[in-house]
Every structure is written in C-alpha cells, then in structure tokens.
Design a protein around this motif. Structure first.
Motif, mmCIF file in Angstrom:
data_model
loop_
_atom_site.group_PDB
_atom_site.id
_atom_site.type_symbol
_atom_site.label_atom_id
_atom_site.label_comp_id
_atom_site.label_asym_id
_atom_site.label_seq_id
_atom_site.Cartn_x
_atom_site.Cartn_y
_atom_site.Cartn_z
ATOM 1 N N ASN A 135 16.747 5.320 36.625
ATOM 2 C CA ASN A 135 15.749 4.250 36.466
ATOM 3 C C ASN A 135 15.005 4.378 35.148
ATOM 4 O O ASN A 135 14.744 3.377 34.464
ATOM 5 C CB ASN A 135 14.728 4.294 37.623
ATOM 6 C CG ASN A 135 15.301 3.786 38.932
ATOM 7 O OD1 ASN A 135 16.360 3.099 38.940
ATOM 8 N ND2 ASN A 135 14.666 4.116 40.037
ATOM 9 N N ALA A 136 14.715 5.603 34.754
ATOM 10 C CA ALA A 136 14.001 5.830 33.496
ATOM 11 C C ALA A 136 14.836 5.359 32.322
ATOM 12 O O ALA A 136 14.354 4.683 31.403
ATOM 13 C CB ALA A 136 13.649 7.336 33.369
ATOM 14 N N LYS A 137 16.169 5.735 32.390
ATOM 15 C CA LYS A 137 17.077 5.333 31.314
ATOM 16 C C LYS A 137 17.147 3.814 31.235
ATOM 17 O O LYS A 137 17.067 3.222 30.157
ATOM 18 C CB LYS A 137 18.451 5.934 31.571
ATOM 19 C CG LYS A 137 19.434 5.714 30.408
ATOM 20 C CD LYS A 137 20.847 6.146 30.775
ATOM 21 C CE LYS A 137 21.558 4.986 31.393
ATOM 22 N NZ LYS A 137 23.007 5.272 31.697
ATOM 23 N N VAL A 187 12.304 11.185 27.991
ATOM 24 C CA VAL A 187 12.012 11.459 29.409
ATOM 25 C C VAL A 187 11.512 12.889 29.498
ATOM 26 O O VAL A 187 12.190 13.794 29.030
ATOM 27 C CB VAL A 187 13.243 11.264 30.299
ATOM 28 C CG1 VAL A 187 12.939 11.723 31.729
ATOM 29 C CG2 VAL A 187 13.698 9.793 30.303
ATOM 30 N N LYS A 238 5.340 7.000 35.289
ATOM 31 C CA LYS A 238 5.436 8.384 35.745
ATOM 32 C C LYS A 238 5.703 8.356 37.223
ATOM 33 O O LYS A 238 4.962 7.758 38.002
ATOM 34 C CB LYS A 238 4.118 9.104 35.456
ATOM 35 C CG LYS A 238 4.087 10.529 35.962
ATOM 36 C CD LYS A 238 2.750 11.171 35.634
ATOM 37 C CE LYS A 238 2.690 12.572 36.190
ATOM 38 N NZ LYS A 238 1.382 13.215 35.920
ATOM 39 N N GLY A 255 4.694 3.959 29.319
ATOM 40 C CA GLY A 255 5.803 4.167 30.233
ATOM 41 C C GLY A 255 5.347 4.311 31.647
ATOM 42 O O GLY A 255 4.279 3.815 32.012
ATOM 43 N N VAL A 275 8.448 12.782 36.523
ATOM 44 C CA VAL A 275 9.417 12.257 35.556
ATOM 45 C C VAL A 275 8.729 11.145 34.801
ATOM 46 O O VAL A 275 8.384 10.104 35.372
ATOM 47 C CB VAL A 275 10.672 11.716 36.284
ATOM 48 C CG1 VAL A 275 11.651 11.149 35.279
ATOM 49 C CG2 VAL A 275 11.321 12.833 37.087
ATOM 50 N N CYS A 276 8.464 11.410 33.532
ATOM 51 C CA CYS A 276 7.715 10.434 32.704
ATOM 52 C C CYS A 276 8.652 9.855 31.662
ATOM 53 O O CYS A 276 9.399 10.601 31.028
ATOM 54 C CB CYS A 276 6.554 11.122 32.002
ATOM 55 S SG CYS A 276 5.416 11.871 33.131
ATOM 56 N N ASP A 277 8.600 8.583 31.494
ATOM 57 C CA ASP A 277 9.413 7.932 30.466
ATOM 58 C C ASP A 277 8.534 7.094 29.592
ATOM 59 O O ASP A 277 7.381 6.797 29.940
ATOM 60 C CB ASP A 277 10.536 7.080 31.126
ATOM 61 C CG ASP A 277 9.944 5.947 31.950
ATOM 62 O OD1 ASP A 277 9.270 5.040 31.350
ATOM 63 O OD2 ASP A 277 10.096 5.949 33.179
#
Lengths: 338, 644
Positions: free
Chosen positions: B546-548, B562, B633, B631, B577-579
């Motif tokens: 999802n981040a990608k 990320v 988190k 972004g 997981v932070c993007d």
C-alpha cells in the motif's frame, strides 16, 4: 435583686466605716514633732531640786520635740547662774525672787518670763542638837553659819522676826555653801541656814545630831526664769518653746514622781550628782502671779531698809516681766496685768 | 422579718429613742441645774473672797472691830463655801484648786490672827514687830491673791464645765437630730426597699405578665409579707404558665390530630382509590381460613365475581384456586417469611382459567391477621412467553446459520485476500524472477558466444554454471519464500518481529528498488511476539504494498521513502510503517479498514480489513492509521511474547 441589696449594704457599710475612720482620725491627738533645724539654747539652773524639770525635759526629749537644742548647766547656786546669764554665757537663767530684787536695783535689762517653782522650805535652818536646839527660839545667842547670799540673809531676817529673835542676838558666820555642812559637823557653828542640796548634806553628815527647825510661815520663795531683755525680742518663739517643754516636764513629774527621780538619778553627769537632789518642798508650776509683785516689793523694802542696796526707792517691777511667752503656753496662769 | 415586725420595731425603737431623749434631757437639765448651782456657789465664794479683801483693807485702814468681826464671819463663810464646793466638785483640777484654796484660806486665817494679835500688843510700834507685821501682811496678801486666783480658776473651771455641758447638750441635740435623720432615712430606705420597691416590682410583673410573658419571676424572696406576696405571685404566674402551656399544647395536639386525621383520611382515600382502581386484583382475606374481607374492582373484573357474591366466603368456597395446594403453599410461605413475591398460580374465574402472579403479605386488621393479596393476570404474558421462547429458538437457529455463513464469507474473504495477495506476490515473483531470468538468459548467450569464439573453457563453464546455479537458487528461494508466506500458520509461536519484517521486505525489495523507493528499518531492540508469523508478515507485506502504491500514485518528484520503526510500548511490540506517499484523505481515513473499501481503481478493498482481522482477532493487537507530514503512518501493535 439580692446582689443589688448586698451591694447597697456594702456601700452603706463602707460609708459608715469611712465616717468612723474620719472621726477617729480627727479625734486622735498627735504629738507634735518638730522636724526642722533646732535652735540652740543654754539654760542655767541652781542646785538642789531646781534643775529637775529641765533634766526631765532634756532626758525625755521635750526640748527636742519643740525644736530646741537645749543645754542645761547646773550651777552651785542660782546666783552663779544669774552671773553667767548677765555675762552672756547662758541664755536663760534660774533666778530667785530676792535675786530679781537685788538685780533690779542695778539693772533693768533683764526680764522674768515665768515662775516655775516655789517653796516654803527651800532654805532650811539646821542646828546641832548638842547646841541645845529644840525650837526656833533656841537660835538666840548661837553661832549661825550662812552663805554670803542675800536670799539666806533675808530668810534669816524673816525667821528671826517671825520668832521674835533680835538679829543682834545671834552671831553670823559667812561660809560657802559647801563648807557649811562640814562646819556644822565640826561644831564650828551651832546652826546653819542653807538651801539644798547642802541642807540634806548637813542632815546626812550628822544623822543623829542634826535637827531641822520648823520652816517659816512668813517666807515663800519663788524660782523664776529670766532672760536678757534683748533675748525676748530676738527669740520670742524660743521662749515659748522652752516654757512648753518645761510645762510638759512638770506634768510628767506630777504624774510619774518615782520615774522622774529615777530618770534624774540615771542622767546626772559627773559633777552634777553633787548639786542635784530631790526636794519635797518644791512645788513646780509655771505661773506669773501678781502676788509675786507683793513678794518682790516686800523684799525690796527690806533690802532698802537693811542697806543691802543704796537705792531708796522700790522699783516698778511691772517693767521686769515678759508675759507673752507664758501667755502663749498657759494663759490662765498669767495674772499679772501690765 | 415581716414588714409589720419591722415597722413595729421601728416604732418601738422610736419610742425608746424618744424616752431616752427625754430621760437624757431631764438628766441634762438636772445636771445643768446642778452645774448652775455650783457655778453660783463659786461665784458666791469669789464674791466672798473679794469682800474679804475689802474688809481686810478696811481693817488695815481703820482697824475697827466691825471689820475684824465681819472679816472673821466672812472668813468662816468662805470656809463653809469651800467645804460645800469641795463636796460638789469632783474634777481633779477643781479638787486641786479647792485644796490649794483651803490651804490659802487657812494661812490667811493664821496670818489674820497674827496681825490682829500684833495690833493688840503693846509693842506694835516696835520696829521689829512692825517688820514682822509687814511680813505677815505681805504673806497674807500673797495668800489672799493666791486664794482669789484659785477661786477664779475654780469659777473658770465651773464655766468650762458649763460650756462643756452646753456643748455636750448641743452635741447631743445634733446627734439626736442626726440619729433621727438617720432613722428617718433608714425608715424611708426600709420602706423603699422592703415595701415600695417590691411593690414596684410586683406592679412591673403584672404588666409583663399582662403582655403575655408568663416566664417572668419577681424574685423577691424576703421573709416578710411582700416576700410572701411575691412568692404567691410567682406561683400564680407559674401555674398560669403551666395552664397556658397545657392549653397551648392541647391546642397543638388537637391541631396535630386534626392534621393527622386529615392526612389519614387523605391517605385512606388515596389507598382506597389505589385499592379500588388498581387494575390488578387486590383482595384481603383472613389468614386463618381465606375468607374474603375486601376485594377491589380489579378482582371483580378479573374473576367475574361481584363483590357481594364473594365477601364473607373463602377463596376455596368460591373455587378460585385451580390447585388448592397453591393456596396452601402460599400460606405456608407467608407464615414463614411474612410476605411472598411473584408467586405463580392458576385461577379459575367465573368463565375461564387464568394465570396469576401473586404478591402477598400478612397484615393485621383489628388485631386479626389477614392476607393482603395482589394478583396480576399474566395469562397473556405466559402466552407471550411461550411464543417468545419459540421465536428465540428460531432466532438462535438463524443466528447460527448466519454466523456459519459469515464465517464462510470471512473465509472466502481470507481466501480472496490470499488470492489478491498471491496475485500481488505473483507479480512480485515475476518481478523477482525477471532479473535472474534475464541474467540467466545473458549467461546462456555468453556461453554460446564463448563457444563461438573458442573462449569456452572449463573455468568459464564452471563460473557460468556457478552463476547460473546461484540465480536458480535465488529463484528457488523466492518460490520457497512465497510458498512459505502463504502457508497458513497452524499454531501460534514466538517469532521475531524484525525477522518477519525482513521476510516481507525481501519479497518486495526489488520492486521497491525499481520504483525508486527506499526502505529504512529502525529496530534498536529485539522484539518478539506470540502469534502467527506468516500472517504477521502478510500484514506487513500489505502495508508495504500500500505504501508503494501510494508513493507511485502520488507521483512525487522526489524519491519515495518508507520507514519502518520497531518499538516496545507498554508490553506491546509495535511496528510503524511510514511513507511519503501524500497520506490518506481525511474524509476516508476512518473507513480504510472497512471490508471492500478501496481507493485503488482495481483494488479488492479487503487487504487492510484482513490485516485488521489478523492483528486484532488473531493476535490480540491493534492496527491504526494516521496521516503524517507528507504521508501516512500505519502502526501495528501486538502483545510482546513473555520472556521465558
């Protein structure tokens, strides 16, 4: 209610107590005590019982109480005391009536402030029994010893006259007062005419031999206090205080006879004991009686008649008295009217 | 002391005082008369002395016998006077003066005799005799003067005595008037204190009492009539007070009773209304036999019986109880506990059978125990209850069916998720294999070229074989990883968070690199969880994917990033997981974990839902999402495994 009543009663009680206190305080007589500086006075007195009131006044502090620092000097005779006053050695002197008369012929610078004592028997006639003395008439033809004093001469004259004895019928030997008792004892004289304390000395020296003849009914001797006239002007207050103290002493003597004798005996200084003695014939009383004039004039006439003085007139004795002092102390005892 | 006594005492004292005063006055008068007599006597004496002097002078002047005789007579008279005066005068000073006077008087007599004798003698003109005469006269004069002086002294003393007596009289009068004034004042005070003041207090008391204050006390307790009156007054006031208090209390009691009665009536009415109008059946029966004493409208409506038909009869007589044992049990229950609540029983009404719910208690009416019985018709309720039971059964069946269906659906969702993930993974596999396959292809070409150019030797061949094996191994490992990844965990076990994260990263690493997205891990501690490691990895894989996609969609000009951070918080192992993929729109942030919700064009919408299910249901953790700067988190927390 009850508390209020109690309060009222308390208040009443306090008022009554306060009143009682005031009354008691007012009625209490306080003896005055002088606290200021004391004036110095010297009093000269003759011998015998004459000094007694002054000794009492000294010992009991009566002089001190009136604010006077009094010194009492006792002389062998009142004549010596007078001489001391006239010489300025003393302020007040005891003076007999005959001395007033004799001095009045010579001077008028003194004043009599009061008579403080009198006696009908101050001068006594004491004889030896073995000389045949039993009654006054036995003096006739005897050797009589006397001091060289006008007073005793006057007394003897009165005594002889009273008992019908011609003065020329006796022999007079003049001796000092101290010598007379001894002379009587040694038989140098048959009798002596003498005053106290020498009379008592003579009686004691011949307890079985000496006989005192009856007193004269025609002779009353007064003992007075005199001051220089100038003193009355400057020390009028002191004279009042002295008389006040003497009056208090006389009252004490009247009320405490034995104690007075004891005080006098315990207080005599060396030398005084020979001159002071108690006398039962002395009557102490402050006065200035008009009858004193009678006595003085009578004695003056005798002195003139007997050439004891060169004066020919009897002095006016009104000018020889200072009345204010005694009037301030005992006004009712002043009967002289000037 | 009574006032009467006090007044009598005052009067008596007054009378006594007056008597004393009169007596003293009389005495004083007598004393004054005596003193006057003495004074007159002394005056007479002094006059006599004066006359004597006059006669003496007369004799000295004229020497007449008349003068001599008169002198002697007077002299005798003076002697008599002296004697009389000496008897009357008692003072010391007077006595002393009189004594002196007597002495002077005797001397004068002696001297007079001597003078007279001398005058008679023939030698009267003799100088000596004259001198003697002079002496005698001189002494007589001195004594006469002294006599006169003492006479005046006595007169003065007599006067002083008189003055003293007068002063005493004045003092006495003053004292008397003072005492009288004091007496009057005391009397007035007594009257004021003992009579006027108490009467004033009494009068005041009457006024106070008239105003209604019956507690007032005069408090005058003197032992006299006023005190008695005051005591009686106070007693009267007290009795009046008591009577008034009693009356007031009685009035209050009556009022109270009235109020109570009114309240009772109201209450009675209220309860009667409640009794009568209650829809439930209420009946009062006698405990001993069940005789109906009172029934309400509810009973009559419920039972169908009229009140008059049932009162005085027992419940058994009118056959109310379908099962008489029910009544018996009820009564026993009542006797045991005093009351019964919600007792079920069946009743027979006039025309039907009903079920009733009884609540009863024992009450006393006229000292006789009765039962107050409330009965509610629960027939409908019973029926409804039965129906409800039936419905409940049906419902339970349906619920279980639905739950089964949901489970199947969920399972399908999981499968779908797995398929989706698998699809993703196949994409990843393809991506993973593309490079090794390319590399393998190149290797084969190189081998061919080497053969053509005669550079193929054993070493080259070995190297090529090694390279090729390595690539194949890598591809094989990738397959194994994928295979293992999707193998469902059968049992919970302790696993390392970091290991699983790395496993997930390994699967997407190359695609991330291709997309220019870097992955950073911050794992300072070794954190272990108890759960299903593969499923955990699946969740992480989902988050990474999802981040990608977010980064790629965001189409930012800078490199994608990320960051993965591992932390321990309150016993929880958390991975975030932070993007920098621009974040999630705020309006849909709270829906992203809903099933079938997706922002992707061709998304299934079950990835995050499944992740939530796995973490929250299977691992007792939580998964959250929030926007951060540039972004999003995602945080996944699960309980740390216990250290053992």
């Amino acid at each position: 209610m009850r508390t209020k009543r109690k309060l009222n009663l308390n208040i009443d009680l306090w008022i009554v107590l306060l009143l009682a206190f005031v009354v008691l305080t007012a009625s209490c007589q306080k003896t005055e005590t002088f606290t200021g500086p004391k004036e110095k006075v010297t009093i000269g007195i003759g011998s015998g019982g004459l000094p007694i009131p002054f000794i009492i006044a000294r010992e009991k502090g009566f002089f001190r109480d009136v604010g006077v620092d009094a010194t009492v000097r006792i002389y062998p005779s009142a004549i010596k005391s007078n001489d001391a006053m006239f010489a300025g050695e003393i302020d007040i002197s005891c003076i007999g009536d005959i001395q007033i008369v004799m001095q009045s012929f010579m001077r008028d610078d003194f004043s009599v402030i009061a008579t403080y004592a009198s006696s009908n028997d101050n001068i006594k006639v004491i004889g030896r029994k073995d000389s045949g003395f039993d009654k006054p008439e036995d003096l006739k033809g005897k050797i009589i010893g006397t001091p060289d004093a006008v007073g005793t001469h006057f007394f003897l004259n009165v005594y002889l006259t009273e008992h019908g004895i011609d003065p020329s019928a006796i022999k007079i030997v003049t001796l000092s007062p101290m010598e007379l008792p001894e002379a009587l004892g040694e038989g140098k004289v048959d009798a002596i005419v003498i005053y106290e304390p020498y009379a008592s000395m003579a009686m004691k020296s011949l307890p079985d031999q000496a006989i005192k003849l009856p007193r004269s009914n025609l002779y009353k001797q007064t003992f007075n206090l005199a001051v220089m006239r100038s003193y009355t002007k400057a020390h009028a207050d002191v004279l009042k205080k002295i008389l006040k103290a003497v009056d208090r002493a006389i009252l004490f003597i009247e009320q405490n006879g034995d104690e007075s004798i004891a005080i006098v005996n315990n207080s005599l200084k060396p030398g005084e004991d020979l001159l002071v003695s108690s006398q039962d014939d002395l009557v102490f009383e402050l006065s200035l009686e008009h009858s004193l004039f009678t006595i003085l004039e009578d004695e003056a006439r005798w002195a003139i008649a007997t050439k004891f003085t060169e004066k020919t007139k009897v002095p006016n004795y009104l000018g020889y008295f200072y009345l204010d002092a005694l009037k301030a102390v005992k006004p009712k005892d002043v009967s002289i009217v000037i | 002391m009574k006032i009467k006594t006090k007044l009598q005492l005052i009067i008596t004292v007054n009378v006594l005082l007056m008597v004393c005063i009169f007596s003293v006055s009389l005495l004083w008068q007598k004393q004054a008369e005596k003193q006057l007599a003495r004074q007159n006597l002394v005056m007479e004496l002094n006059l006599a002395i004066f006359d004597q002097s006059r006669l003496r002078e007369e004799y000295f002047l004229y020497q007449e016998d008349r003068s001599k005789e008169q002198f002697l007579l007077l002299h005798k008279h003076i002697g008599g006077l002296l004697e009389r005066i000496s008897r009357t005068f008692t003072g010391l000073e007077e006595k002393a003066s009189l004594f002196k006077m007597t002495g002077f008087h005797n001397n004068i007599e002696s001297y007079w005799g001597q003078v007279v004798d001398l005058d008679k003698s023939t030698a009267v003109h003799n100088a000596t005799v004259q001198a003697l005469r002079e002496r005698i006269v001189s002494q007589m004069l001195v004594n006469a003067h002294s006599l006169y002086r003492e006479g005046l002294n006595v007169l003065q003393l007599a006067n002083e005595e008189k003055v003293i007596q007068n002063n005493l009289a004045h003092l006495f009068i003053n004292i008397f008037f003072g005492v009288l004034s004091l007496f009057i004042v005391s009397f007035a005070l007594i009257v004021i204190r003992n009579i006027a003041h108490p009467l004033t207090m009494l009068h005041k008391g009457t006024e106070v009492i008239a105003l209604g204050n019956l507690d007032y006390k005069t408090n005058i307790r003197t032992r006299d009539e006023i005190g008695q009156l005051s005591t009686a007054f106070d007693v009267m006031t007290e009795k009046l007070h008591n009577i008034t208090v009693s009356r007031d209390e009685l009035s209050k009691e009556i009022e109270l009773r009235k109020q109570v009665e009114a309240a009772l009536r109201k209450s009675e009415e209220k309860y009667r209304m409640a009794f009568m109008t209650s829809p439930d059946s209420i009946m009062i029966t006698r405990l001993s036999d069940g005789m109906l004493v009172s029934v309400n409208k509810g009973f009559t409506e419920m039972s169908g019986y009229a009140e008059k038909d049932v009162l005085g009869k027992t419940s058994l007589e009118i056959n109310l109880w379908k099962n008489p044992a029910d009544r018996k049990n009820l009564i026993e229950e009542l006797k045991a506990h005093g009351e019964v609540r919600n007792y079920n029983a069946c009743f027979l009404t006039k025309d039907k059978e009903i079920y009733g719910l009884i609540s009863a208690s024992i009450i006393e009416l006229n000292a006789v125990p009765h039962v107050l019985n409330f009965c509610r018709d629960i027939t409908e309720l019973k029926r409804t209850e039965t129906e409800l039971l039936h419905l409940n059964e049906i419902l339970e069946l349906r619920v279980s069916q639905e739950v089964e269906r949901n489970l199947k659906h969920e399972h399908m969702l999981i499968q779908q998720s797995r398929m989706a993930a698998m699809g993703e993974m196949i994409g990843n596999i393809a991506h993973q294999w593309r490079q090794p396959l390319n590399s393998l292809g190149m290797l084969l070409f190189n081998i061919k070229d080497a053969y053509q150019f005669n550079t193929l030797d054993a070493a080259y061949l070995d190297q090529a074989v090694a390279d090729g094996s390595r690539m194949v191994q890598k591809m094989s490992t990738t397959i194994s990883d994928f295979a293992n990844f999707f193998r469902p965990d059968k049992e919970m076990k302790i696993f390392s968070m970091l290991a699983q994260i790395k496993e997930a990263i390994a699967l997407v690493e190359s695609s991330f690199q291709n997309s220019n997205i870097s992955i950073h891990i911050d794992a300072p501690h070794v954190l272990r969880l108890l759960g299903f490691p593969n499923e955990y990895s699946q969740v992480l894989l989902n988050l990474l994917t999802n981040a990608k996609e977010a980064i790629l969609v965001h189409n930012q000009p800078y490199a994608g990033r990320v960051e993965i951070v591992l932390t321990a918080q309150d016993g929880q192992g958390c991975v975030s997981v932070c993007d920098n993929g621009g974040g999630v729109p705020e309006e849909i942030l709270d829906r992203i974990f809903d099933p079938y919700f997706s922002t992707k064009e061709r998304g299934s919408g079950i990835g995050l839902y499944m992740s939530k299910m796995i973490i929250e249901r299977n691992m007792n953790g939580r998964i959250t999402a929030k926007n951060i700067d540039g972004g999003a988190k995602f945080s996944v927390c699960a309980p740390l495994a216990a250290e053992s």
